[in-house]
Design an enzyme around this catalytic site. Structure first.
Site, PDB file in Angstrom:
ATOM      1  N   MET A   1       2.543   1.129  -3.411  1.00 14.30           N
ATOM      2  CA  MET A   1       3.362   0.545  -2.346  1.00 14.30           C
ATOM      3  C   MET A   1       4.674   0.034  -2.943  1.00 14.30           C
ATOM      4  SD  MET A   1       0.788  -1.052   0.430  1.00 14.30           S
ATOM      5  CE  MET A   1       0.497  -2.619  -0.337  1.00 14.30           C
TER       6      MET A   1
ATOM      7  N   ALA B   1       7.354  -1.874  -5.667  1.00 12.65           N
ATOM      8  CA  ALA B   1       7.437  -3.118  -6.444  1.00 12.65           C
ATOM      9  C   ALA B   1       6.670  -2.904  -7.753  1.00 12.65           C
ATOM     10  CB  ALA B   1       6.902  -4.312  -5.659  1.00 12.65           C
ATOM     11  N   LEU B   2       7.048  -1.855  -8.428  1.00 15.87           N
ATOM     12  CA  LEU B   2       6.252  -1.376  -9.563  1.00 15.87           C
ATOM     13  C   LEU B   2       6.300  -2.348 -10.745  1.00 15.87           C
ATOM     14  CD1 LEU B   2       7.295   2.393  -9.499  1.00 15.87           C
ATOM     15  CD2 LEU B   2       5.398   1.275  -8.309  1.00 15.87           C
TER      16      LEU B   2
ATOM     17  N   HIS C   1       1.309  -0.393 -12.657  1.00 22.80           N
ATOM     18  CA  HIS C   1       1.600   0.916 -12.051  1.00 22.80           C
ATOM     19  C   HIS C   1       2.093   1.905 -13.124  1.00 22.80           C
ATOM     20  CE1 HIS C   1       2.576  -1.791  -8.485  1.00 22.80           C
ATOM     21  NE2 HIS C   1       1.673  -0.971  -7.979  1.00 22.80           N
TER      22      HIS C   1
ATOM     23  N   GLU D   1      -7.874   0.014 -11.604  1.00 26.23           N
ATOM     24  CA  GLU D   1      -9.184  -0.644 -11.478  1.00 26.23           C
ATOM     25  C   GLU D   1      -9.070  -2.094 -11.027  1.00 26.23           C
ATOM     26  OE1 GLU D   1     -11.374  -0.127 -15.100  1.00 26.23           O
ATOM     27  OE2 GLU D   1     -11.955   1.920 -14.557  1.00 26.23           O
TER      28      GLU D   1
ATOM     29  N   ASP E   1      -7.917  -2.987  -8.232  1.00 29.98           N
ATOM     30  CA  ASP E   1      -8.453  -2.841  -6.872  1.00 29.98           C
ATOM     31  C   ASP E   1      -9.704  -1.975  -6.971  1.00 29.98           C
ATOM     32  OD1 ASP E   1      -6.272  -4.150  -5.224  1.00 29.98           O
ATOM     33  OD2 ASP E   1      -5.132  -2.754  -6.446  1.00 29.98           O
TER      34      ASP E   1
ATOM     35  N   SER F   1       1.783  -6.834  -7.696  1.00 29.68           N
ATOM     36  CA  SER F   1       3.101  -7.036  -7.069  1.00 29.68           C
ATOM     37  C   SER F   1       3.147  -8.401  -6.397  1.00 29.68           C
ATOM     38  CB  SER F   1       3.376  -5.952  -6.036  1.00 29.68           C
ATOM     39  OG  SER F   1       3.229  -4.686  -6.634  1.00 29.68           O
ATOM     40  N   ARG F   2       1.983  -8.883  -5.942  1.00 26.99           N
ATOM     41  CA  ARG F   2       1.956 -10.170  -5.234  1.00 26.99           C
ATOM     42  C   ARG F   2       2.099 -11.376  -6.180  1.00 26.99           C
ATOM     43  NH1 ARG F   2      -1.798  -7.269  -1.479  1.00 26.99           N
ATOM     44  NH2 ARG F   2      -0.774  -7.298   0.554  1.00 26.99           N
TER      45      ARG F   2
HETATM   46  O1  PAF Z   1      -3.172   0.016  -4.114  1.00 29.54           O
HETATM   47  C1  PAF Z   1      -2.189   0.219  -3.391  1.00 29.54           C
HETATM   48  O2  PAF Z   1      -1.041   0.004  -3.772  1.00 29.54           O
HETATM   49  C2  PAF Z   1      -2.404   0.735  -1.969  1.00 29.54           C
HETATM   50  O3  PAF Z   1      -3.543   0.189  -1.401  1.00 29.54           O
HETATM   51  C3  PAF Z   1      -2.404   2.269  -1.857  1.00 29.54           C
HETATM   52  C4  PAF Z   1      -3.573   2.879  -2.625  1.00 29.54           C
HETATM   53  C5  PAF Z   1      -1.103   2.822  -2.409  1.00 29.54           C
HETATM   54  C6  PAF Z   1      -2.542   2.704  -0.404  1.00 29.54           C
HETATM   55  O4  PAF Z   1      -1.504   2.221   0.368  1.00 29.54           O
END
Ligand code: PAF
Length: 299
Positions: free
Chosen positions: A44, A46-47, A51, A162, A164, A200-201
Site C-alpha cells: 500500500m 509508504a515503503l 517492504h 511475515e 502480517d 508504515s503505521r
Molecule cells: O499488507 C499490505 O500492505 C496489504 O494488506 C496488501 C497485501 C498490499 C493488500 O492491500
C-alpha cells in the site's frame, strides 16, 4: 503512464510507473512471452525497509519484479485511517529505483473497483480470530484486492511479509482453494534496532509512544522464553498482558499462542512438535495507533 525504458538507462529514470491496467498487462505479457519469471510485491506504499527486503527477496527468485502500490479502500472500515494513510509515490519510486525493480503498478481506486463492483472473497477459518475478530472487514478486503492483482498481472510468484502473518496464511489458503497457480512467498519481519517491527503505521507514533512501542516485541520474546522454560500458556499470557499494560499500551486487542500452520490455538503441554509450530501473536493500541507483531517461540 510512464513509458518503459530500456535497462541501460539510469535506474531512477528507467523505473516505469503504470497507472492503467492495459499497459501494465501488455508489459507483463511481454515479459512472460520472453520466458521471464515475474514476481509481484503487493503493497500500500509508504515503503520502508520491510517492504524493500521483500523486493530484494523477489529479485533473488524472479527475473522481473513488480511492486503494486494501492491503498485498498476495501480493507479499511469506517473510522479507520484510509484518509490519512501515508501516500508518497514519488518517495516510494525513489526507494525502488535503487533496487532491482522493473515497474510500479499504481492503479487508482476507481479503476480498481468500478461503480458496479459487487464481489468479495471470504476465506474461512484462518481469517477468524486475531485481527479477523477486531477488524471483521479486513481479510475480505485483502483477499479481494490480492485476488484481483494476481488475476490482472498473472505473476509466477507473489511476496508478502511475515509481520502480517495471518494475512500471509489467508492469501496462501485463497490461492490454494481457488487454484490460482501462483507461488506465495513469505519474507521475514524486518525490525528497527530496538526490536519494533517495521510498519508504515509507525509514522503515526509520537515521541513517547515510539519509546513504548518496542516493548511489544520485548514482551513477546520474554513470553517465548517462559514457554520454552515450561511455564503454562495461561500463566505466560497473563504475565504478558500485565507487562503490556505496565509498559504503557492503552489496550490489548489480543495476545495469543497459535499454530503458525493454521492458526489453531495451542494448549498445554507444549511438546516438541507443538513448540516447533508455536507462534505468539500480539496486537495492541498505543494512542490511536494499532501495532501488531508475532514471534516464533523456538526462535
Ligand atoms: O499488507 C499490505 O500492505 C496489504 O494488506 C496488501 C497485501 C498490499 C493488500 O492491500
Amino acid at each position: 503512464m510512464t513509458r518503459l525504458s530500456n535497462d541501460s538507462m539510469p535506474k531512477s529514470e528507467a523505473l516505469p510507473v503504470f497507472d492503467d491496467l492495459l499497459s501494465m498487462q501488455a508489459q507483463c505479457a511481454k515479459w512472460q512471452s520472453q520466458g521471464l519469471r515475474l514476481a509481484l510485491v503487493p503493497t500500500m506504499g509508504a515503503l520502508h525497509e520491510g517492504h524493500l527486503s521483500l523486493v530484494r527477496l523477489a529479485s533473488q527468485k524472479a527475473d522481473r519484479v513488480l511492486v503494486s502500490i494501492f491503498v485498498n479502500p476495501k480493507q479499511f472500515a469506517k473510522g479507520e485511517d484510509l484518509g490519512t494513510y501515508p501516500r508518497q509515490l514519488a518517495k516510494d519510486k525513489e526507494k525502488l529505483s535503487a533496487l532491482t525493480c522493473h515497474g510500479i503498478y499504481a492503479p487508482d481506486a476507481n479503476a480498481m473497483y468500478g461503480e458496479d463492483f459487487s464481489t468479495s472473497i471470504h476465506v474461512g477459518i484462518v481469517s477468524e480470530g486475531l485481527c479477523g475478530a477486531s477488524r471483521p472487514h479486513f481479510f475480505g478486503g485483502v483477499a479481494t484486492v490480492v485476488a484481483k492483482l494476481l488475476n490482472q498481472l498473472r505473476p509466477d510468484m507473489a511476496v508478502f511479509g511475515e509481520k502480517d502473518f495471518q494475512q500471509l496464511l489467508v492469501i496462501r489458503r485463497m490461492v490454494k482453494d481457488l487454484d490460482m497457480g501462483v507461488e506465495i512467498i513469505g519474507g521475514p519481519i524486518i525490525r528497527e534496532p530496538d526490536g519494533l517491527a517495521m510498519s508504515s503505521r509507525n509514522a503515526y507514533l509520537n515521541t513517547s509512544e515510539r519509546e513504548i512501542a518496542p516493548q511489544l516485541n520485548h514482551i513477546l520474546r520474554a513470553m517465548a522464553e517462559k514457554l520454552r522454560q515450561g511455564e503454562t500458556i495461561a500463566a505466560t499470557v497473563e504475565t504478558g498482558q500485565r507487562k503490556l499494560i505496565a509498559a504503557g499500551f492503552d489496550k490489548i486487542d489480543y495476545l495469543e499462542l497459535r499454530s503458525e500452520k493454521n492458526l489453531a490455538p495451542l494448549e498445554d503441554p507444549l511438546d516438541a512438535t507443538k513448540s516447533a509450530e508455536a507462534r505468539l501473536f500480539g496486537a495492541v493500541l498505543l494512542g490511536k495507533t494499532r501495532l501488531i507483531d508475532n514471534w516464533k517461540i523456538t526462535d
